[in-house]
Design a protein around this motif. Structure first.
Motif, PDB file in Angstrom:
ATOM      1  N   VAL A   2      -6.934   0.793   2.679  1.00  0.00           N
ATOM      2  CA  VAL A   2      -6.689   1.197   0.954  1.00  0.00           C
ATOM      3  C   VAL A   2      -7.940   1.352   0.326  1.00  0.00           C
ATOM      4  O   VAL A   2      -8.940   0.618   0.649  1.00  0.00           O
ATOM      5  CB  VAL A   2      -5.871  -0.096   0.448  1.00  0.00           C
ATOM      6  CG1 VAL A   2      -5.679   0.180  -0.802  1.00  0.00           C
ATOM      7  CG2 VAL A   2      -4.475  -0.078   1.195  1.00  0.00           C
ATOM      8  N   SER A  25      -5.805   5.262  -2.833  1.00  0.00           N
ATOM      9  CA  SER A  25      -5.664   6.180  -1.540  1.00  0.00           C
ATOM     10  C   SER A  25      -5.174   5.321  -0.343  1.00  0.00           C
ATOM     11  O   SER A  25      -5.628   4.033  -0.194  1.00  0.00           O
ATOM     12  CB  SER A  25      -6.962   6.698  -1.218  1.00  0.00           C
ATOM     13  OG  SER A  25      -7.152   7.223   0.078  1.00  0.00           O
ATOM     14  N   GLY A  26      -4.235   5.895   0.536  1.00  0.00           N
ATOM     15  CA  GLY A  26      -3.631   4.944   1.778  1.00  0.00           C
ATOM     16  C   GLY A  26      -2.557   4.371   1.755  1.00  0.00           C
ATOM     17  O   GLY A  26      -1.842   4.441   0.195  1.00  0.00           O
ATOM     18  N   SER A  27      -1.767   3.831   2.594  1.00  0.00           N
ATOM     19  CA  SER A  27      -0.220   3.508   2.497  1.00  0.00           C
ATOM     20  C   SER A  27      -0.423   2.150   2.003  1.00  0.00           C
ATOM     21  O   SER A  27      -1.107   1.411   2.632  1.00  0.00           O
ATOM     22  CB  SER A  27       0.278   3.538   3.808  1.00  0.00           C
ATOM     23  OG  SER A  27       1.749   3.030   3.880  1.00  0.00           O
ATOM     24  N   VAL A  28       0.445   1.869   0.971  1.00  0.00           N
ATOM     25  CA  VAL A  28       0.567   0.506   0.145  1.00  0.00           C
ATOM     26  C   VAL A  28       2.251   0.190   0.037  1.00  0.00           C
ATOM     27  O   VAL A  28       2.850   1.014   0.008  1.00  0.00           O
ATOM     28  CB  VAL A  28      -0.078   0.183  -1.195  1.00  0.00           C
ATOM     29  CG1 VAL A  28      -1.533   0.561  -0.712  1.00  0.00           C
ATOM     30  CG2 VAL A  28       0.268   1.210  -2.015  1.00  0.00           C
ATOM     31  N   ASN A  76       0.687   6.140  -8.108  1.00  0.00           N
ATOM     32  CA  ASN A  76      -0.254   5.016  -8.158  1.00  0.00           C
ATOM     33  C   ASN A  76      -1.746   5.263  -8.625  1.00  0.00           C
ATOM     34  O   ASN A  76      -2.705   4.989  -7.855  1.00  0.00           O
ATOM     35  CB  ASN A  76      -0.343   4.639  -6.750  1.00  0.00           C
ATOM     36  CG  ASN A  76       0.680   3.801  -6.063  1.00  0.00           C
ATOM     37  OD1 ASN A  76       1.368   3.255  -6.941  1.00  0.00           O
ATOM     38  ND2 ASN A  76       1.107   3.889  -4.994  1.00  0.00           N
ATOM     39  N   THR A 102       0.682  -4.614   2.801  1.00  0.00           N
ATOM     40  CA  THR A 102       1.681  -4.726   3.958  1.00  0.00           C
ATOM     41  C   THR A 102       2.826  -5.283   3.796  1.00  0.00           C
ATOM     42  O   THR A 102       2.901  -6.088   2.957  1.00  0.00           O
ATOM     43  CB  THR A 102       0.899  -4.982   5.126  1.00  0.00           C
ATOM     44  OG1 THR A 102       0.523  -6.768   4.970  1.00  0.00           O
ATOM     45  CG2 THR A 102      -0.348  -4.402   5.595  1.00  0.00           C
TER      46      THR A 102
END
Length: 122
Positions: A2, A25-28, A76, A102
């Motif tokens: 993240v 940026s990234g999966s949250v 986001n 997570t």
């Protein structure tokens, strides 16, 4: 991983405007409060504005009426519209967000962007 990715800083004359953006940026799993802080040379980092997921906002007295914070929950992303800029607004502006990264850990963690320079000339 993240990350907070900022954009929109630069050089502007007093009285001008700039718009900062900060995207997660990234999966949250979830993003809670997002905000902007700034740090001028020789000074401590200070709060500029924050916004909750429900769009409750908070501003430093020094920017009330001139800056507007907003967010796009679907993306986001948080924005800072800065109008009527003054030389004393010159600083590095940092994005901050409380993120649950997570599913197996329900705690929200604070993340910071890399900072973007805003310079206001007189």
């Amino acid at each position: 991983q993240v990350q907070l990715v900022e954009s929109g800083g630069g050089l502007v004359q007093a009285g001008g405007s700039l718009r900062l953006s900060c995207a997660v940026s990234g999966s949250v799993v979830s993003v809670n409060t997002m905000g902007w802080y700034r740090q001028a040379p020789g000074k401590q980092r200070e709060l500029v504005a924050t916004t909750t997921r429900g769009d409750t906002t908070n501003y430093a007295d020094s920017v009330k009426g001139r800056f507007t914070i907003s967010r796009d929950n679907a993306k986001n992303t948080v924005y800072l519209q800065m109008n009527s800029l003054k030389p004393e607004d010159t600083a590095v502006y940092y994005c901050n967000a409380y993120i649950q990264p997570t599913l197996w850990d329900p705690r929200y963690k604070a993340y910071w962007g890399q900072g973007t320079q805003v310079t206001v000339s007189s």
